[in-house]
Enzyme design. Structure first.
Site, PDB file in Angstrom:
ATOM      1  N   TYR A   1     -15.145  -2.724   2.674  1.00  0.00           N
ATOM      2  CA  TYR A   1     -15.336  -2.166   1.324  1.00  0.00           C
ATOM      3  C   TYR A   1     -15.608  -3.272   0.302  1.00  0.00           C
ATOM      4  CZ  TYR A   1     -13.994   0.435  -2.925  1.00  0.00           C
ATOM      5  OH  TYR A   1     -13.966   1.031  -4.168  1.00  0.00           O
TER       6      TYR A   1
ATOM      7  N   LYS B   1     -18.933  -3.926  -1.996  1.00  0.00           N
ATOM      8  CA  LYS B   1     -18.847  -3.898  -3.449  1.00  0.00           C
ATOM      9  C   LYS B   1     -19.279  -5.226  -4.074  1.00  0.00           C
ATOM     10  CE  LYS B   1     -17.487   0.321  -4.148  1.00  0.00           C
ATOM     11  NZ  LYS B   1     -18.461   1.293  -4.699  1.00  0.00           N
TER      12      LYS B   1
END
Length: 300
Positions: free
Chosen positions: A170, A174
């Protein structure tokens, strides 16, 4: 008259959480909204159009205009069809808010290839694909003498900007979105498109179980605080704001990210045995990366 009156917006992942708040706020400010949501679980499983349909009905009940879209935004053809749906239904496109995402948290050594691939695909490709198709529409409009005052608003995360244990997939996605934002802001400025990103801090199903919050902290994590920033960035008033990463967005404020900076410099050498002294001197004078404390590691 709202600050986004007459503008056309796509919001991905708009069936729940912060995406829902974005869609409602943009509609409240006068935008016509394509409410995109595949309707899967927080881990990316399944599909259900009912959350997106509920948001559309809420917008329409308040007197706004909205339609449902159930595209998988990481699928190239579906992302293109979503952009085209906005154009065909509302006569154009002015705003793209890339918000859809999933979580598959694991320590890196326990993370499966599927955990990695799917999170990167949904977040990173799921930002690139809609941006690509929207930007090509805006490029053609510009060439035809109909340049639109367009906006892309991407979603980064504190996990990507500062690091968070258990979120290598993640966080990497990002962080990639933050870099993607900086680069595309430079590329698209010539056709009137601004590109910004923000790292929301909100209480949603994506953060359930991560921490217990109550009182003022819970109130300040209401997604509406972030939605107000999104609506402003989507408005004509924000035409001069681009290439910005808002490293924190919540009820306690909007922090403008300062990005990577050059720190102390060590003298270079062709001799590996001469590297250590100057390098350790520079390291001692440098601050640690955000999220890393000096006592994180045991130094020899």
């Amino acid at each position: 008259m709202g600050i986004c009156e007459g503008r056309v917006a796509i919001v991905t992942g708009a069936g729940r959480g912060v995406g829902r708040a974005y869609a409602l706020k943009l509609a409240e400010e006068g935008a016509k909204v394509v409410v995109n949501d595949l309707g899967g679980t927080a881990a990316g499983d399944g599909a259900d159009l009912s959350p997106a349909q509920e948001v559309v009905e809420e917008i329409r009940k308040a007197g706004g205009e909205a339609i449902v879209n159930g595209a998988d935004i990481s699928d190239w053809a579906q992302a293109q069809a979503m952009v085209q749906q906005a154009i065909d239904t509302f006569g154009g496109l002015d705003i793209l808010v890339n918000n859809a995402g999933i979580l598959r948290d694991r320590m890196m050594v326990n993370m499966s290839e599927d955990d990695w691939d799917l999170v990167i695909k949904v977040h990173l490709k799921g930002t690139f694909a809609p941006c690509h198709h929207a930007a090509n529409y805006w490029r053609l409009e510009s060439k035809a003498g109909r340049q639109r005052d367009a906006r892309i608003i991407n979603t980064s995360s504190g996990s990507g900007l500062f690091g968070n244990i258990g979120q290598a997939n993640y966080g990497a996605a990002k962080a990639g979105i933050a870099s993607f934002t900086l680069i595309t802001a430079r590329e698209l400025s010539r056709i009137g498109v601004t590109v910004n990103a923000l790292a929301p801090r909100a209480q949603t199903r994506m953060t359930e179980g991560l921490r217990e919050v109550s009182g003022e902290m819970l109130e300040r994590r209401d997604p509406e605080w972030i939605a107000a920033l999104v609506a402003f960035l989507a408005s004509p008033a924000a035409s001069d704001i681009t290439g910005r990463i808002f490293a924190e967005a919540w009820g306690f404020g909007y922090t403008v990210g300062d990005g990577w900076k050059h720190g102390p410099r060590a003298a270079a050498s062709r001799d590996a045995s001469e590297v250590e002294g100057p390098l350790r001197h520079a390291l001692a004078a440098a601050g640690y990366n955000a999220g890393i404390e000096r006592d994180t590691f045991v130094n020899p």
